[in-house]
Design a protein around this motif. Structure first.
Motif, PDB file in Angstrom:
ATOM      1  N   UNK A  35       0.874  -1.172   0.000  1.00 53.82           N
ATOM      2  CA  UNK A  35       0.000   0.000   0.000  1.00 53.82           C
ATOM      3  C   UNK A  35       0.910   1.220   0.000  1.00 53.82           C
ATOM      4  N   UNK A  36       0.918   1.941  -1.119  1.00 51.40           N
ATOM      5  CA  UNK A  36       1.874   3.032  -1.275  1.00 51.40           C
ATOM      6  C   UNK A  36       1.152   4.362  -1.428  1.00 51.40           C
ATOM      7  N   UNK A  37       1.850   5.433  -1.059  1.00 49.80           N
ATOM      8  CA  UNK A  37       1.309   6.784  -1.163  1.00 49.80           C
ATOM      9  C   UNK A  37       2.406   7.689  -1.701  1.00 49.80           C
ATOM     10  N   UNK A  38       2.035   8.607  -2.583  1.00 50.56           N
ATOM     11  CA  UNK A  38       3.010   9.539  -3.123  1.00 50.56           C
ATOM     12  C   UNK A  38       3.292  10.632  -2.104  1.00 50.56           C
ATOM     13  N   UNK A  39       4.572  10.831  -1.814  1.00 50.43           N
ATOM     14  CA  UNK A  39       4.963  11.837  -0.825  1.00 50.43           C
ATOM     15  C   UNK A  39       4.702  13.247  -1.335  1.00 50.43           C
ATOM     16  N   UNK A  40       4.609  13.420  -2.638  1.00 51.05           N
ATOM     17  CA  UNK A  40       4.474  14.760  -3.200  1.00 51.05           C
ATOM     18  C   UNK A  40       3.027  15.192  -3.341  1.00 51.05           C
ATOM     19  N   UNK A  41       2.150  14.289  -3.790  1.00 54.58           N
ATOM     20  CA  UNK A  41       0.769  14.709  -4.048  1.00 54.58           C
ATOM     21  C   UNK A  41      -0.241  13.935  -3.210  1.00 54.58           C
ATOM     22  N   UNK A  42       0.189  12.912  -2.491  1.00 48.72           N
ATOM     23  CA  UNK A  42      -0.703  12.216  -1.577  1.00 48.72           C
ATOM     24  C   UNK A  42      -1.598  11.176  -2.223  1.00 48.72           C
ATOM     25  N   UNK A  43      -1.403  10.930  -3.525  1.00 51.81           N
ATOM     26  CA  UNK A  43      -2.223   9.929  -4.191  1.00 51.81           C
ATOM     27  C   UNK A  43      -1.825   8.536  -3.707  1.00 51.81           C
ATOM     28  N   UNK A  44      -2.794   7.648  -3.630  1.00 55.89           N
ATOM     29  CA  UNK A  44      -2.525   6.305  -3.113  1.00 55.89           C
ATOM     30  C   UNK A  44      -2.666   5.264  -4.218  1.00 55.89           C
ATOM     31  N   UNK A  45      -1.962   4.150  -4.036  1.00 52.03           N
ATOM     32  CA  UNK A  45      -2.038   3.068  -5.004  1.00 52.03           C
ATOM     33  C   UNK A  45      -1.733   1.768  -4.283  1.00 52.03           C
ATOM     34  N   UNK A  46      -2.248   0.677  -4.810  1.00 56.37           N
ATOM     35  CA  UNK A  46      -1.928  -0.642  -4.284  1.00 56.37           C
ATOM     36  C   UNK A  46      -1.092  -1.368  -5.333  1.00 56.37           C
ATOM     37  N   UNK A  47       0.067  -1.828  -4.921  1.00 53.39           N
ATOM     38  CA  UNK A  47       0.964  -2.553  -5.815  1.00 53.39           C
ATOM     39  C   UNK A  47       1.069  -4.014  -5.381  1.00 53.39           C
ATOM     40  N   UNK A  48       1.406  -4.844  -6.340  1.00 50.25           N
ATOM     41  CA  UNK A  48       1.691  -6.247  -6.030  1.00 50.25           C
ATOM     42  C   UNK A  48       3.088  -6.566  -6.518  1.00 50.25           C
ATOM     43  N   UNK A  49       3.920  -7.055  -5.613  1.00 51.60           N
ATOM     44  CA  UNK A  49       5.256  -7.503  -5.985  1.00 51.60           C
ATOM     45  C   UNK A  49       5.237  -9.029  -5.988  1.00 51.60           C
ATOM     46  N   UNK A  50       5.143  -9.651  -7.161  1.00 47.99           N
ATOM     47  CA  UNK A  50       4.983 -11.111  -7.215  1.00 47.99           C
ATOM     48  C   UNK A  50       6.225 -11.863  -6.761  1.00 47.99           C
ATOM     49  N   UNK A  51       7.381 -11.192  -6.829  1.00 51.01           N
ATOM     50  CA  UNK A  51       8.638 -11.831  -6.447  1.00 51.01           C
ATOM     51  C   UNK A  51       9.592 -10.722  -5.988  1.00 51.01           C
ATOM     52  N   UNK A  52      10.413 -10.990  -4.965  1.00 47.14           N
ATOM     53  CA  UNK A  52      11.328  -9.938  -4.452  1.00 47.14           C
ATOM     54  C   UNK A  52      12.256  -9.354  -5.506  1.00 47.14           C
ATOM     55  N   UNK A  53      12.563 -10.124  -6.551  1.00 48.75           N
ATOM     56  CA  UNK A  53      13.484  -9.639  -7.571  1.00 48.75           C
ATOM     57  C   UNK A  53      12.771  -8.977  -8.751  1.00 48.75           C
ATOM     58  N   UNK A  54      11.456  -8.980  -8.705  1.00 51.07           N
ATOM     59  CA  UNK A  54      10.685  -8.353  -9.785  1.00 51.07           C
ATOM     60  C   UNK A  54      10.134  -7.021  -9.306  1.00 51.07           C
ATOM     61  N   UNK A  55      10.047  -6.026 -10.188  1.00 48.34           N
ATOM     62  CA  UNK A  55       9.459  -4.752  -9.786  1.00 48.34           C
ATOM     63  C   UNK A  55       7.959  -4.916  -9.517  1.00 48.34           C
ATOM     64  N   UNK A  56       7.427  -4.169  -8.562  1.00 47.98           N
ATOM     65  CA  UNK A  56       5.996  -4.259  -8.288  1.00 47.98           C
ATOM     66  C   UNK A  56       5.177  -3.717  -9.443  1.00 47.98           C
ATOM     67  N   UNK A  57       3.981  -4.263  -9.612  1.00 47.42           N
ATOM     68  CA  UNK A  57       3.071  -3.708 -10.622  1.00 47.42           C
ATOM     69  C   UNK A  57       1.821  -3.199  -9.915  1.00 47.42           C
ATOM     70  N   UNK A  58       1.192  -2.223 -10.550  1.00 45.19           N
ATOM     71  CA  UNK A  58       0.034  -1.584  -9.926  1.00 45.19           C
ATOM     72  C   UNK A  58      -1.162  -2.513  -9.956  1.00 45.19           C
ATOM     73  N   UNK A  59      -1.781  -2.710  -8.809  1.00 50.04           N
ATOM     74  CA  UNK A  59      -3.018  -3.466  -8.725  1.00 50.04           C
ATOM     75  C   UNK A  59      -4.223  -2.550  -8.900  1.00 50.04           C
TER      76      UNK A  59
END
Ligand SMILES: [Zn+2]
Length: 64
Positions: A35-59
């Motif tokens: 569960x991530x939030x932008x420090x600059x504008x406060x927008x929120x997003x939910x990401x899923x990281x399927x594997x520690x070595x893969x970049x998260x993708x937006x859910x």
């Protein structure tokens, strides 16, 4: 020409590279949900990281 230039500058001005901060996370069978939030504008997003070595993708879409 002037119209498209104005529109372009407005679009660039309205967006920025979100600086995502992880507010919380939990492990699921699909991977790590972040569960991530932008420090600059406060927008929120939910990401899923399927594997520690893969970049998260937006859910979810970005939402205020
Ligand atoms: Zn942002």
């Amino acid at each position: 020409m002037t119209d498209s230039a104005t529109e372009e500058s407005r679009r660039v001005g309205a967006t920025h590279d979100h600086g995502w901060l992880t507010e919380s996370s939990h492990q699921t069978s699909e991977g790590l949900v972040l569960y991530v939030r932008c420090a600059r504008c406060g927008v929120r997003r939910v990401d899923l990281m399927p594997h520690p070595l893969l970049p998260p993708r937006a859910l979810s879409r970005e939402q205020r």
